[in-house]
Design an enzyme around this catalytic site. Structure first.
Site, PDB file in Angstrom:
ATOM      1  N   ALA A  85       0.697  -1.173   0.151  1.00  0.00           N
ATOM      2  CA  ALA A  85      -0.095  -0.039   0.114  1.00  0.00           C
ATOM      3  C   ALA A  85       1.005   1.178   0.062  1.00  0.00           C
ATOM      4  O   ALA A  85       1.877   1.416  -0.809  1.00  0.00           O
ATOM      5  CB  ALA A  85      -0.752  -0.025   1.107  1.00  0.00           C
ATOM      6  N   SER A  86       0.699   2.147   0.926  1.00  0.00           N
ATOM      7  CA  SER A  86       1.359   3.521   0.684  1.00  0.00           C
ATOM      8  C   SER A  86       2.910   3.370   1.515  1.00  0.00           C
ATOM      9  O   SER A  86       3.640   4.358   1.119  1.00  0.00           O
ATOM     10  CB  SER A  86       0.613   4.563   1.696  1.00  0.00           C
ATOM     11  OG  SER A  86      -0.513   5.050   1.075  1.00  0.00           O
ATOM     12  N   LEU A  87       3.264   2.309   1.676  1.00  0.00           N
ATOM     13  CA  LEU A  87       4.663   2.305   1.882  1.00  0.00           C
ATOM     14  C   LEU A  87       5.269   2.338   0.491  1.00  0.00           C
ATOM     15  O   LEU A  87       6.711   2.505   0.335  1.00  0.00           O
ATOM     16  CB  LEU A  87       5.156   0.630   2.586  1.00  0.00           C
ATOM     17  CG  LEU A  87       5.304   0.916   4.024  1.00  0.00           C
ATOM     18  CD1 LEU A  87       4.106   1.248   4.657  1.00  0.00           C
ATOM     19  CD2 LEU A  87       5.683  -0.498   4.548  1.00  0.00           C
ATOM     20  N   TYR A 192      -2.714  15.020   1.761  1.00  0.00           N
ATOM     21  CA  TYR A 192      -2.326  13.713   1.690  1.00  0.00           C
ATOM     22  C   TYR A 192      -3.162  13.373   0.261  1.00  0.00           C
ATOM     23  O   TYR A 192      -4.205  13.827   0.019  1.00  0.00           O
ATOM     24  CB  TYR A 192      -2.695  12.645   2.464  1.00  0.00           C
ATOM     25  CG  TYR A 192      -2.063  11.435   2.357  1.00  0.00           C
ATOM     26  CD1 TYR A 192      -0.640  11.212   2.006  1.00  0.00           C
ATOM     27  CD2 TYR A 192      -2.756  10.216   2.634  1.00  0.00           C
ATOM     28  CE1 TYR A 192      -0.268   9.903   1.914  1.00  0.00           C
ATOM     29  CE2 TYR A 192      -2.488   8.935   2.574  1.00  0.00           C
ATOM     30  CZ  TYR A 192      -1.129   8.760   1.982  1.00  0.00           C
ATOM     31  OH  TYR A 192      -0.374   7.634   2.245  1.00  0.00           O
TER      32      TYR A 192
END
Length: 403
Positions: A85-87, A192
């Site tokens: 995901a957002s990693l 974000y």
């Protein structure tokens, strides 16, 4: 506060993240961390996790616990693969910075230099310039659909977060995204957003190859991250995703919607297997905890062989200001992750300059350069492993001996 995300993070850090009562300074670090993990599993807040802690480049704690697949009784292992995901945002940002160092891309380049058709407008109809710097810092005027009501513009345009809509092309998603008015004038504040997905396409075009190939060439291959990329290396090792639930987390189905204020997030776990799906720079990578630790340690120690020390210093320096509140009060934002500016305001034991981010499938990591400390905590439980009590209890257990 500039976003619901930040509000949720503050709630997590203030209300859900006390020092774990079963982890005390008198215990050893392994005992403190074991207590946090054991409790989260016993209380059925997470299904499984891999936690790695390194200090001075040496792994001082490692544990895989719980299940990678609860129903199949498949245990979590250190080599379990996770949907990151957002990693994904941080290695993709590192690839962009590598291209900048090679002078193939410029921080102040307008996005239209690389994607001529991407021209989102402000509500008044004017067309502002969006730069690569603004994509890297999430100051480009974009947002996410989960940060707006269910009938908001992103929902109406069916913009994909990179977590849903298997089979959607990058060209079509950029068309949809560009058709929606910007939420603020680029450069005016932090929000974000889908910025790293747009950045991913810029990286692909500046790098002369599809995004997965460019990230492999510039980041994962030089660091020997053989398990990390935009496809699943071994489906048998992929963690099954779960969502928070009572009395225990719920196994995600083909499409799984999780409500939040003001909207919610839709997950399509099978997206990662659909080769037609656009490679999402903001949410599309898959990898192991060990690979991600190696990546973060490379940044902590100066960036070689991916980036120069001076570029890493820029990456891990606050570029926006604490008004960003990227992870709550006291947090700014660098190039690709949050930066801790004021630990007292953040109510955090971490040092100023700590670099940190998280992923919606249940992940959290941080690098504390002053303490020479890197922590990676991956789970298969949304959202507990991302911003619930678990990651903050892990953090507090790591620092407990220093209090």
């Amino acid at each position: 506060m500039h976003s619901v995300l930040a509000t949720l993070l503050v709630a997590a850090s203030l209300g859900l993240a006390p020092a774990s009562p079963e982890a005390t300074p008198t215990q050893s670090l392994p005992a403190r961390l074991d207590s946090v993990i054991d409790r989260a599993l016993a209380e059925k807040r997470i299904v499984g996790t891999v936690v790695l802690v390194a200090r001075d480049g040496k792994v001082i704690y490692r544990r895989a616990a719980g299940f990678a697949d609860r129903e199949a009784k498949r245990p979590m292992r250190e080599d379990t693969l996770f949907r990151l995901a957002s990693l994904s945002k941080t290695p993709v940002s590192a690839a962009a910075l590598a291209l900048i160092e090679q002078k193939k891309l410029g921080l102040e380049d307008p996005v239209t230099k690389w994607i001529p058709t991407f021209r989102p407008k402000l509500p008044d109809g004017s067309e502002p310039v969006i730069t690569v710097r603004q994509l890297l810092t999430h100051t480009a005027g974009l947002t996410y659909d989960f940060l707006e009501p269910k009938d908001g513009p992103y929902h109406r345009a069916r913009v994909s977060t990179g977590l849903d809509q298997p089979g959607l092309s990058m060209q079509e998603n950029l068309r949809r995204l560009g058709s929606v008015p910007l939420t603020y004038a680029p450069g005016r504040r932090w929000g974000y957003s889908m910025a790293t997905d747009v950045l991913g396409e810029v990286v692909a075009r500046a790098g002369g190859a599809p995004l997965p190939k460019v990230v492999e060439r510039l980041v994962t291959r030089p660091l020997g991250l053989s398990e990390t990329g935009f496809t699943v290396k071994d489906a048998a090792r992929l963690a099954t995703p779960y969502a928070d639930g009572k009395p225990e987390p719920v196994r995600m189905g083909e499409s799984h919607f999780i409500p939040n204020e003001p909207g919610g997030t839709t997950f399509a776990p099978g997206r990662v297997f659909d080769t037609r799906s656009f490679p999402s720079g903001g949410a599309g990578m898959v990898g192991t905890a060990g690979d991600f630790l190696k990546f973060l340690e490379a940044l902590r120690t100066g960036g070689a062989p991916v980036l120069s020390t001076s570029m890493v210093e820029q990456m891990m320096r606050d570029q926006v200001g604490p008004q960003a509140e990227s992870m709550g009060p006291g947090w700014g934002f660098g190039f690709g992750a949050g930066v801790l500016v004021d630990p007292a305001k953040a109510k955090s034991p971490q040092s100023p300059g700590t670099f940190e981010w998280m992923g919606a499938y249940g992940h959290h990591w941080f690098v504390d350069p002053k303490q020479r400390l890197t922590v990676v905590a991956l789970t298969n439980t949304t959202f507990e492993g991302m911003w619930g009590a678990f990651p903050y209890a892990i953090r507090d257990a790591v620092y407990a001996a220093d209090r």
